[in-house]
Design a protein around this motif. Sequence first.
Motif, mmCIF file in Angstrom:
data_model
loop_
_atom_site.group_PDB
_atom_site.id
_atom_site.type_symbol
_atom_site.label_atom_id
_atom_site.label_comp_id
_atom_site.label_asym_id
_atom_site.label_seq_id
_atom_site.Cartn_x
_atom_site.Cartn_y
_atom_site.Cartn_z
ATOM 1 N N LEU A 52 0.830 -1.207 0.000
ATOM 2 C CA LEU A 52 0.000 0.000 0.000
ATOM 3 C C LEU A 52 0.864 1.258 0.000
ATOM 4 O O LEU A 52 0.575 2.224 -0.706
ATOM 5 N N ALA A 53 1.963 1.231 0.758
ATOM 6 C CA ALA A 53 2.877 2.377 0.770
ATOM 7 C C ALA A 53 3.491 2.587 -0.608
ATOM 8 O O ALA A 53 3.658 3.730 -1.058
ATOM 9 N N GLY A 54 3.806 1.509 -1.319
ATOM 10 C CA GLY A 54 4.338 1.627 -2.679
ATOM 11 C C GLY A 54 3.327 2.234 -3.633
ATOM 12 O O GLY A 54 3.672 3.072 -4.480
ATOM 13 N N VAL A 55 2.064 1.843 -3.496
ATOM 14 C CA VAL A 55 1.007 2.407 -4.355
ATOM 15 C C VAL A 55 0.815 3.889 -4.055
ATOM 16 O O VAL A 55 0.675 4.710 -4.974
ATOM 17 N N VAL A 56 0.834 4.263 -2.779
ATOM 18 C CA VAL A 56 0.698 5.671 -2.404
ATOM 19 C C VAL A 56 1.888 6.469 -2.933
ATOM 20 O O VAL A 56 1.730 7.577 -3.457
ATOM 21 N N HIS A 57 3.090 5.918 -2.841
ATOM 22 C CA HIS A 57 4.283 6.593 -3.359
ATOM 23 C C HIS A 57 4.190 6.774 -4.876
ATOM 24 O O HIS A 57 4.530 7.838 -5.399
ATOM 25 N N LEU A 58 3.727 5.748 -5.569
ATOM 26 C CA LEU A 58 3.548 5.841 -7.011
ATOM 27 C C LEU A 58 2.524 6.919 -7.361
ATOM 28 O O LEU A 58 2.731 7.708 -8.285
ATOM 29 N N GLY A 59 1.447 6.981 -6.610
ATOM 30 C CA GLY A 59 0.433 8.007 -6.859
ATOM 31 C C GLY A 59 0.952 9.411 -6.601
ATOM 32 O O GLY A 59 0.595 10.363 -7.303
ATOM 33 N N GLN A 61 4.289 10.433 -6.625
ATOM 34 C CA GLN A 61 5.424 10.794 -7.467
ATOM 35 C C GLN A 61 5.153 10.613 -8.957
ATOM 36 O O GLN A 61 5.814 11.229 -9.762
ATOM 37 N N GLY A 62 4.245 9.722 -9.307
ATOM 38 C CA GLY A 62 3.966 9.444 -10.713
ATOM 39 C C GLY A 62 4.890 8.405 -11.307
ATOM 40 O O GLY A 62 4.609 7.854 -12.365
ATOM 41 N N THR A 63 5.992 8.120 -10.655
ATOM 42 C CA THR A 63 6.941 7.112 -11.109
ATOM 43 C C THR A 63 7.748 6.630 -9.914
ATOM 44 O O THR A 63 7.817 7.304 -8.884
ATOM 45 N N ILE A 64 8.347 5.475 -10.074
ATOM 46 C CA ILE A 64 9.195 4.934 -9.009
ATOM 47 C C ILE A 64 10.586 4.760 -9.589
ATOM 48 O O ILE A 64 10.771 4.076 -10.598
ATOM 49 N N LEU A 65 11.547 5.393 -8.957
ATOM 50 C CA LEU A 65 12.936 5.315 -9.389
ATOM 51 C C LEU A 65 13.663 4.230 -8.606
ATOM 52 O O LEU A 65 13.284 3.915 -7.473
ATOM 53 N N PRO A 66 14.718 3.652 -9.175
ATOM 54 C CA PRO A 66 15.442 2.577 -8.474
ATOM 55 C C PRO A 66 16.060 3.010 -7.146
ATOM 56 O O PRO A 66 16.229 2.197 -6.254
#
Length: 166
Positions: A52-59, A61-66
């Motif tokens: 859920l934290a990953g989904v919130v972060h994606l929402g 930031q719009g993208t997930i960086l390495p």
Amino acid sequence: MLRPGDCGRDPFRFGYRVQATGSNPEAAAHAGIATGKVRLMALAPMGAIAGLAGVVHLGAQGTILPNDGNGFALLAIAAPLLGGTRLSGGHGSAIGAAIGILVIQAVPSAIPLLGIDATWTNLAVAGGRLAGQDLARPARGAQAERSARLSPARQPHANITQTDAI
């Protein structure tokens, strides 16, 4: 989230099973606790919260960086340890972990205020972690001595006298 987790651990049967499994899995298994099931039931919600934290972060930031999240491993380990959780498991509380988080977050906030370069933040956090461990060591030793004095029945063969052994 902090208080329900702490309340759910203490008074309920599942909380005792989690603590027994974390403290000594072999002894918990001998006591009839299904340690695999307890670990799955304790870790599955943590995985769901991380997802859920990953989904919130994606929402957000719009993208997930390495390299998103670099530097959080030290904080994630140091905060509960400063709050009293042992690496070996079986001891600790959510309130103690929250106190550790507050202490850890005070360090990066104080570094710029003291005029120190921000690159020294991780060193300051690690140094604080080691200092906290060294300060807690005498207290743990005194607690172990006190419990040994108060409960001699826990020591092996403490109640056997010389005449009983013959």
